[in-house]
Design a protein around this motif. Structure first.
Motif, short mmCIF file in Angstrom:
data_model
loop_
_atom_site.label_atom_id
_atom_site.label_comp_id
_atom_site.label_asym_id
_atom_site.label_seq_id
_atom_site.Cartn_x
_atom_site.Cartn_y
_atom_site.Cartn_z
N LYS A 98 0.83 -1.20 0.00
CA LYS A 98 0.00 0.00 0.00
C LYS A 98 0.86 1.25 0.00
N ALA A 99 1.94 1.23 0.79
CA ALA A 99 2.85 2.37 0.81
C ALA A 99 3.53 2.56 -0.54
N LEU A 100 3.89 1.47 -1.21
CA LEU A 100 4.52 1.57 -2.53
C LEU A 100 3.55 2.10 -3.58
N SER A 101 2.30 1.66 -3.52
CA SER A 101 1.31 2.10 -4.52
C SER A 101 1.01 3.59 -4.38
N ARG A 102 1.16 4.12 -3.19
CA ARG A 102 0.88 5.53 -2.95
C ARG A 102 2.10 6.42 -3.23
N ASN A 103 3.26 5.98 -2.81
CA ASN A 103 4.45 6.83 -2.89
C ASN A 103 5.24 6.65 -4.19
N GLY A 104 5.05 5.52 -4.88
CA GLY A 104 5.74 5.33 -6.15
C GLY A 104 5.41 6.40 -7.18
N PRO A 105 4.11 6.64 -7.47
CA PRO A 105 3.77 7.72 -8.41
C PRO A 105 4.22 9.10 -7.94
N LEU A 106 4.17 9.35 -6.63
CA LEU A 106 4.63 10.64 -6.11
C LEU A 106 6.14 10.81 -6.31
N PHE A 107 6.87 9.72 -6.21
CA PHE A 107 8.31 9.75 -6.49
C PHE A 107 8.57 10.16 -7.94
N ALA A 108 7.80 9.61 -8.87
CA ALA A 108 7.96 9.95 -10.29
C ALA A 108 7.64 11.42 -10.54
N ILE A 109 6.62 11.94 -9.88
CA ILE A 109 6.25 13.36 -10.05
C ILE A 109 7.35 14.26 -9.49
N SER A 110 7.92 13.90 -8.34
CA SER A 110 8.98 14.73 -7.75
C SER A 110 10.22 14.76 -8.63
N PHE A 111 10.45 13.70 -9.42
CA PHE A 111 11.57 13.65 -10.35
C PHE A 111 11.47 14.77 -11.39
N LEU A 112 10.25 15.09 -11.81
CA LEU A 112 10.05 16.11 -12.85
C LEU A 112 10.39 17.52 -12.37
N ALA A 113 10.38 17.74 -11.06
CA ALA A 113 10.61 19.09 -10.53
C ALA A 113 12.02 19.59 -10.78
N PHE A 114 12.96 18.69 -11.12
CA PHE A 114 14.35 19.11 -11.34
C PHE A 114 14.54 19.81 -12.69
N TRP A 115 13.73 19.47 -13.66
CA TRP A 115 14.08 19.81 -15.04
C TRP A 115 13.37 21.04 -15.57
#
Length: 507
Positions: A98-115
């Motif tokens: 459950k923690a992975l299903s919630r935080n995995g997509p948020l991790f991908a979104i935070s990756f975009l903030a760098f560029w």
């Protein structure tokens, strides 16, 4: 057609689906490691003070968030086992999924903030690093904890780790593709590339965690209900348990000698891994760029990210025959030997230098991939030594990271400081190299500067692994959780967790 594909997905082994989660992390994280420093230094023009402040704050947060998130996740498991009854293992696994299903997509979104530049470079650097690392930490902790929760035997854990390495190797292909779109002057293509990667990661996390949750909810539902009934109805003595505070847990860890020696060794390993990642482009530029073609440089860059995962498939087979301890020790000796050979050969042996630059990163990263197996063994030992009612897997992974993750921040700081101290070259200089040369003392000519910079990069390249290997061999020689002791610990844990047999068979 759609039903057939769905049926095939449902029939995939648990180890394959578990391993696929590594793909959705690695396609983003490899790109992050390779480009985030260059992006802020060369594209966003961050100043040196802001860079150092950001890295210092990141160092603190990067170290603290692992045990913080691990404690929040696993503090309920720290009760002392008084009655011999434990929390249902499927319940723990579903909680992590459950923690992975919630935080995995948020991790991908935070990756975009760098560029995309959306704030002052210094502020954006700090916020992006902390946000990205927070979600990455939650994902890594729960993913690694599942390695210890899904299986106890070395064979089953090796199988799980095998698929992680396989999918991580596939994910490293993003490095090859990123090299084709990376352009400091025109960032648009690279941004589109990062958006596509993030979308793939979001879809992958959502599908993989859903498949695993469906499997455990349907196949072990009866086992979960019967275990919970035994816990709360049939065994009133199960209430007689001692809750452990964080301070008491830290005291237990301070007496866990294998844990202490392991984190000493792993601190050096994390430092070396991130040093190679951060300075690989610099070594290519100043040691090899004028002696190899652009395509060869691209090949070295890509192979240095893919080969560790492929090589790890072979290392895992060695681990089954010789044990993780012996394989890791052999890799330390190999790193030391190769570095000494390169030092004696000198920086003018181009072909040998190419092999060393690539192999140094390959073997260092390969060692990192094996160390999760060692942490799972430490989870077993902690479970047995302290008679846990359930292994606190995520918390122990978090405590390991508390001590070792500072190496991730020390790597760029120490590397840039050593390079600047020895050669006077500052990566934060805005002016081209020729202008920097003119700012040096008059006696130092352009011809004198270039060999000094090249020699400085070479000494960094060989002396860092020599120093790391010596420190690691010293620490690893004190680690005793291998051979007969390891077998004893695993036998004791398996005898305390007989109900876990169904989960192991599913792998």
């Amino acid at each position: 057609m759609g039903l057939r594909v769905l049926g095939c997905l449902f029939n995939l082994p648990t180890a394959v689906i578990y391993g696929s989660l590594s793909l959705f992390v690695s396609i983003l994280h490899n790109v992050f490691l390779l480009y985030y420093v260059d992006t802020f230094v060369s594209v966003y023009k961050i100043d040196k003070l802001s860079f150092w402040i950001g890295e210092t704050v990141f160092l603190i947060w990067n170290s603290l968030n692992d045990p913080l998130f691990g404690w929040l996740s696993d503090r309920v498991f720290l009760s002392t086992q008084q009655s011999g009854v434990e929390i249902s293992s499927p319940e723990v696994i579903l909680k992590r999924l459950k923690a992975l299903s919630r935080n995995g997509p948020l991790f991908a979104i935070s990756f975009l903030a760098f560029w995309v530049s959306w704030a002052h470079p210094g502020l954006q650097f700090l916020l992006c690093l902390c946000l990205y690392d927070s979600f990455l930490t939650v994902v890594d902790l729960n993913h690694n904890a599942l390695l210890a929760d899904l299986a106890v035997s070395a064979k089953d854990r090796t199988s799980l780790n095998f698929y992680c390495s396989l999918f991580s190797a596939i994910g490293s292909l993003s490095v090859f593709m990123s090299y084709a779109v990376w352009n400091k002057e025109d960032f648009f293509s690279f941004r589109i590339f990062c958006v596509v990667l993030a979308l793939c990661s979001v879809a992958g996390f959502t599908l993989a965690t859903w498949l695993l949750r469906q499997r455990f909810e349907t196949e072990v539902k009866w086992d979960q209900e019967s275990t919970l009934k035994e816990l709360y109805i049939e065994q009133p003595s199960a209430r007689l348990e001692t809750r452990i505070t964080l301070g008491e847990y830290l005291k237990q860890l301070s007496r866990h000698h294998n844990f202490l020696w392991f984190v000493c060794m792993n601190l050096v390993q994390v430092f070396h891994c991130h040093f190679n990642s951060n300075f690989f482009p610099l070594f290519l530029e100043h040691l090899l760029s004028d002696r190899i073609s652009l395509s060869t440089g691209s090949f070295l860059l890509g192979i240095s990210y893919i080969a560790p995962h492929l090589n790890n498939l072979y290392f895992l087979s060695l681990c089954q025959r010789c044990g993780v301890y012996a394989v890791v020790r052999g890799l330390f000796f190999l790193k030391l030997a190769l570095s000494i050979i390169m030092l004696l050969a000198g920086p003018d042996q181009v072909h040998l230098l190419c092999i060393f630059v690539a192999s140094n990163r390959v073997f260092t990263e390969g060692t990192c991939k094996l160390l999760n197996l060692v942490v799972t063994d430490l989870v077993d030992e902690d479970f047995v030594l302290n008679r846990r009612k359930q292994a606190a897997s995520a918390l122990l992974f978090g405590m390991v990271a508390l001590v070792t993750k500072p190496g991730q921040t020390f790597a760029p700081l120490i590397g840039t400081w050593l390079l600047c101290t020895y050669t006077g070259y500052d990566i934060f200089q805005r002016a081209p190299l020729s202008n920097v040369v003119s700012a040096q003392p008059k006696l130092m000519s352009n011809a004198a500067w270039e060999p000094t910079l090249r020699q400085g990069c070479f000494y960094l390249l060989v002396f860092i692994p020599i120093t790391c290997a010596l420190l690691q061999l010293l620490s690893w020689s004190q680690f005793s959780l291998h051979g007969r002791r390891l077998q004893t610990v695993k036998s004791q844990r398996q005898s305390l967790t007989q109900s876990r047999s169904r989960e192991i068979k599913m792998i």
